[in-house]
Write a protein that holds these residues in place. Structure first.
Motif, PDB file in Angstrom:
ATOM      1  N   TRP A   6       0.397  89.127  52.399  1.00  0.00           N
ATOM      2  CA  TRP A   6       1.316  89.495  51.319  1.00  0.00           C
ATOM      3  C   TRP A   6       1.143  90.969  50.944  1.00  0.00           C
ATOM      4  O   TRP A   6       2.110  91.692  50.705  1.00  0.00           O
TER       5      TRP A   6
ATOM      6  N   PHE B   2       2.739  93.012  53.680  1.00  0.00           N
ATOM      7  CA  PHE B   2       4.195  92.908  53.546  1.00  0.00           C
ATOM      8  C   PHE B   2       4.709  93.875  52.481  1.00  0.00           C
ATOM      9  O   PHE B   2       5.709  94.578  52.679  1.00  0.00           O
TER      10      PHE B   2
ATOM     11  N   ARG C 193      11.279  90.073  47.041  1.00  0.00           N
ATOM     12  CA  ARG C 193      10.253  90.278  48.059  1.00  0.00           C
ATOM     13  C   ARG C 193       9.551  88.967  48.404  1.00  0.00           C
ATOM     14  O   ARG C 193       9.258  88.700  49.573  1.00  0.00           O
ATOM     15  N   ARG C 194       9.280  88.151  47.397  1.00  0.00           N
ATOM     16  CA  ARG C 194       8.607  86.872  47.648  1.00  0.00           C
ATOM     17  C   ARG C 194       9.496  85.952  48.495  1.00  0.00           C
ATOM     18  O   ARG C 194       9.019  85.268  49.404  1.00  0.00           O
TER      19      ARG C 194
ATOM     20  N   PHE D 276       9.403  87.199  52.000  1.00  0.00           N
ATOM     21  CA  PHE D 276       8.101  86.942  52.616  1.00  0.00           C
ATOM     22  C   PHE D 276       8.000  85.480  53.053  1.00  0.00           C
ATOM     23  O   PHE D 276       7.483  85.175  54.134  1.00  0.00           O
TER      24      PHE D 276
ATOM     25  N   VAL E 165       4.457  93.091  60.025  1.00  0.00           N
ATOM     26  CA  VAL E 165       3.314  92.729  59.177  1.00  0.00           C
ATOM     27  C   VAL E 165       2.063  92.547  60.045  1.00  0.00           C
ATOM     28  O   VAL E 165       0.969  92.991  59.677  1.00  0.00           O
TER      29      VAL E 165
END
Length: 816
Positions: free
Chosen positions: A207, A210, A766-767, A770, A779
């Motif tokens: 994360w 990312f 963004r979450r 991801f 990534v």
């Protein structure tokens, strides 16, 4: 006498043999060192010590042999893997990598890097493993090779493969190869101990990686120069232990303007000469050799090939309301039914009857589609009064006259509404009207028959048949000969002349450039051989030293029409500020377009003076669109220093370090003000110095060039903050919008008061992304970059642990 001498030898042979043995031992063991010490050894110039470390050293010949042994070991393991794959085996080893598409063995189970740095580090890692009690014997090596081959390659095959990959002049036996593999596996054991924890990456780390790629920050930053606080730092005492500690920390490090680490070691420095090869200059010369006749000929050729056409936007048909008005004047023309006469042949008198008139009105309202073709004829509302336009419509009239049969003309189109009730005579004509589209093909067949010309003369107002195009066939002109479409418009020569001139001049300029570069390189190589030969003779000559030849650079520059230049002695770090360092680049196309800068190429290993090398220009600097040929003109070897020699540098570094602390304290005061003011500009004394870079991410995703490879993620540029390193980025991206902090640039020379204005996209977006993409390729590349950096730090620690010192620049070229 001879008999007495022989008798003496027989009596004392044991003593003589012992004495000779002692002499031989001294000669073999001590002799080379004595010869090197007095400078008389045959290899004294070529076998100097290259690197020293705690407990040992390596000379030129020793490190060359280590590299050779490693190369043979890599090829040996690669041969075993290849043989195993050919036999259907499934090779297995901790670091084995095989390209599934091509079958190429990328990593045969041991590190394939044979550069000097890697060779020395593997030696030290093997020593460390032995010191830790790790044991690798010949049996362990055989087990490794058996697993590597999936047990399908026998020991007999090992000997065959070893003989194939070992150079004839290498003098390496299979036994020596196995012994070397023991050292390789010991080093591999230590590397895996370092690597495995680093490669263990969890979701939290993914994360973070990312976000480093996808989160962009908008900031405002106020710079504070650390130098202005140096005067506030008191001079340290001469015997201050901090100075000694600082010297010990940096005595083996070369000074680096872009680093905050201490460096007092005297680095190797090199001076260069160079020639700029600007392709644009040759292009301008080549343009003057192109004639106007050549340009015209090329232009005519390209026009004939369909180039340089003027793009005309396609006209979209516009529905015109006047179209409904056109039939109005045409309907009264009783001549219109005459085309119907051919449709029914006999009912000529019936066609002028009252019926066609009302019928003409019906199609106008019912079928606006049929009226569209008449859009072109609203200009002829009064065909009865004047028939000057007969010349033009004559042929079109012929067309409708014939086509009136299937289509029923403008008057019969509404026939589908009242087929046979009102007009029994017209009924046969109505049937083709229903089959309008297929029926059009029939008149097309009857085109050669031109009887319709006569009715066409009688019905000049039959322009109405222009309704035919909507029926489907635009080119249905039976009576007219096929018309040639107008030639497409092309751009005039004047408009494309410069492009054609450049095109014609390009090959001439390329040939001129190639000839010039080859000529320069050939002359420099010839001069280099003569210069270095004379230099060697001068170094070994007794008495007065002969004068060395001098390169006439201005004459060489003039001969090939190239701009020349020279540099002073400079270290690799200092070269980044030179014209060469700023503007030259090399690309390794075999390694996914990997880029190398000037310092990495020019300072790698040793090279003969005046030996030319070429690098390409970045294209946006003083070297223009071209390349640069450069060569070494002078060298100054690296040297160790004492505390007294660099005491002033140590004190200056100490004061700068203390000044950094003061600058941070000052910046923190402004951070507190920013929190209250809500803006950096409102909180600092000089708002004009505040910089607002464009939104940036920590890393920028790599690109794939021509589909042949990818550079992977790279640090993003931050406008206005040229040396924003990892520490600066870490401080910035720890912020939330509206928060402020103190951030320091990479060399620790500027402190910034930073406030995050905003970030994008939002955390929610963004979450979601991801969760959708997970560990994407970018990534994963980020994770590998981080792991590689951690590995490098651990390996650098090995150098420190064993006090490694290189006495000349390291050779990174694996093929050397």
């Amino acid at each position: 006498m001879a008999s007495q001498f022989n008798s003496y030898l027989r009596k004392n042979q044991k003593l003589i043999v012992a004495a000779v043995g002692v002499v031989l031992m001294i000669t073999w063991v001590v002799g080379p060192f004595l010869l090197d010490a007095v400078g008389l050894g045959g290899r004294s110039g070529a076998d100097k010590t290259v690197v020293t470390f705690r407990g040992g050293r390596l000379t030129e010949s020793e490190i060359a042999r280590e590299r050779m042994l490693h190369t043979v070991a890599v090829n040996f393991c690669r041969g075993i893997v290849t043989r195993s794959l050919a036999l259907g085996g499934k090779p297995s080893a901790p670091m084995l990598m095989v390209n599934p598409q091509t079958g190429e063995v990328l990593n045969p189970g041991i590190d394939p890097d044979s550069s000097e740095l890697s060779v020395v580090r593997r030696m030290l890692l093997a020593r460390k493993a032995r010191a830790a009690g790790v044991v690798v014997d010949k049996e362990a090596v055989k087990q490794f090779l058996s697993r590597l081959s999936d047990f399908v390659v026998t020991e007999g095959d090992w000997i065959d493969i070893a003989n194939q990959v070992t150079p004839r002049d290498a003098l390496v036996s299979v036994q020596q190869l196995l012994e070397h593999l023991e050292s390789e596996l010991l080093a591999q054991h230590e590397i895996m101990l370092i690597r495995d924890p680093i490669l263990s990456i969890g979701t939290t780390e993914l994360w973070d990686y990312f976000n480093r790629l996808d989160r962009r920050a908008s900031i405002e930053a106020y710079p504070i120069d650390v130098k202005q606080f140096v005067s506030k730092v008191p001079d340290p005492a001469a015997n201050d232990p901090k100075l000694r500690a600082l010297f010990e920390e940096g005595k083996d490090n070369d000074p680096d303007p872009a680093s905050a680490e201490p460096g007092f070691h005297r680095p190797a420095r090199i001076a260069f000469g160079y020639l700029k090869v600007d392709f644009d200059k040759y292009l301008e010369i080549a343009k003057k050799q192109v004639t106007e006749e050549q340009i015209q000929k090329q232009y005519d050729l390209e026009v004939s090939q369909g180039k340089h056409r003027v793009e005309v936007p396609a006209e979209t048909p516009k529905p015109e309301s006047p179209a409904t008005e056109t039939p109005a004047p045409e309907t009264p023309a009783t001549e219109t039914p005459k085309p119907e006469a051919p449709a029914g042949e006999t009912p000529k008198p019936e066609t002028p009857a009252e019926e066609p008139k009302p019928e003409a009105a019906k199609p106008e309202a019912a079928k606006p589609e049929a009226e569209k073709p008449a859009e072109e004829k609203p200009a002829e509302p009064a065909p009865e009064a004047a028939k000057p336009e007969e010349a033009k419509p004559e042929t079109p009239a012929e067309k409708p006259a014939e086509e009136a049969k299937p289509e029923g003309g403008c008057q019969e189109e509404p026939a589908p509404e009242k087929p046979a009730e009102e007009k029994p005579a017209d009924a046969p004509a109505e049937k083709p009207a229903e089959e309008a589209k297929p029926a059009e093909e029939k008149p097309a067949e009857e085109k050669p028959a031109e009887p319709a010309e006569k009715p066409a003369a009688e019905t000049p107002a039959t322009e109405t048949p222009a309704a035919e195009p909507p029926a489907g066939e635009k080119p249905a002109d039976p009576a007219l000969p096929p018309t040639t479409p107008p030639a497409p418009a092309v751009k005039p020569l004047a408009e494309v002349r410069e492009a054609i001139l450049n095109q014609l001049a390009q090959p001439i300029a390329s040939e001129m450039r190639t000839t010039a570069v080859k000529g320069v390189i050939d002359e420099l190589r010839s001069f280099s051989r003569a210069y270095n030969s004379a230099k060697l003779k001068a170094e070994t000559a007794k008495g007065p030293k002969p004068e060395l030849p001098a390169l006439d650079l201005p004459a060489l520059s003039k001969k090939y029409n190239l701009e020349s230049g020279t540099t002073e002695l400079m270290s690799a770090a200092e070269s980044y500020e030179s014209e060469l360092g700023k503007n030259l680049i090399a690309i390794d196309f075999s390694q996914g377009f990997q880029q190398f800068d000037f310092a990495q190429i020019a300072y790698s290993g040793s090279d003969l003076l005046y030996n030319p090398r070429e690098m390409m220009s970045r294209g946006d600097g003083v070297f223009g669109n071209g390349s640069c040929i450069f060569w070494r003109t002078q060298e100054e070897p690296a040297a160790d220093v004492t505390f007294d020699e660099v005491k002033d540098d140590v004190i200056a570094f100490y004061k700068m370090k203390e000044a950094l602390t003061l600058a941070k304290e000052e910046a923190q005061k402004y951070v507190d003000k920013v929190k209250a003011a809500g803006s950096v500009e409102k909180a600092v004394p000089d708002a004009a110095k505040v910089v607002k870079p464009a939104p940036f991410s920590w890393f920028t995703a790599g690109f794939t060039a021509m589909g042949m490879g990818s550079n992977g993620p790279t640090l993003s540029d931050v406008d206005g903050i040229p040396l924003a390193g990892d520490d600066f980025r870490r401080a910035v991206f720890d912020l939330k919008p509206g928060e402020a902090c103190v951030a320091v640039d990479q060399p620790g020379k500027v402190v910034y008061v930073v406030r995050m204005i905003s970030d994008e996209p939002s955390e929610e977006i963004r979450r979601e992304k991801f969760l959708e993409t997970g560990a994407s390729q970018q990534v994963q590349q980020m994770a590998m970059i981080e792991a590689r950096q951690s590995m490098m730090k651990m390996l650098n620690a090995i150098d420190t642990e064993y006090s490694v010192k290189w006495l000349r620049p390291i050779v990174f070229d694996n093929d050397r």
